[in-house]
Design a protein around this motif. Sequence first.
Motif: not given
Length: 170
Positions: A15-37
């Motif tokens: 359950f946690s593997i299928s619904f958790g964020q992958t490293k790639k998704e976490k990195k993309a989310a962090k990158s987008l947040k930094e860009y928006e800031q």
Amino acid sequence: MKKYTALTLIFFMIFSISFGQTKKEKKAAKSLKEYEQMKEVISGEAYDFQAEWATTLQGRRINLTSNANFMRIRKDSANIYLPYFGQSSSGGVAMTTNGGIEFSGLMQDYKVSYDDKKQKIVVQFNANSKNERYQFNMTVFKAGNTIMNVNSNYRTGIKYEGNTRKPKQE
């Protein structure tokens, strides 16, 4: 009982593997947040640039961490002092007393463009001092890393690398 505990543990792992964020998704989310800031900082029309490196047209790279330098943008005005290492074609007429790029006043043709796909911001403006015209072209990346090219009517071009940040409270 052990059988149910093992099955429950396996179920939660899947359950946690299928619904958790992958490293790639976490990195993309962090990158987008930094860009928006960084977009918020630039669109707020008050930010500072501090150069760490200067590269001359001839390819000479100079560390500026121990040299005073700054660029402060406030709405339609700029206050700039950047050390200059290069050649002047005017015989020194346009050079300031210390040879740096100095400007304080209103900017002209200020433009900001956002490339959301590549997560970069391009800032362009012109500045005219008494004897010299400058063209500034900055590329600001998501975490504030910045490359700025400065061209002049009397000097060879120079590139500065450093960081763009929200101004400190004065």
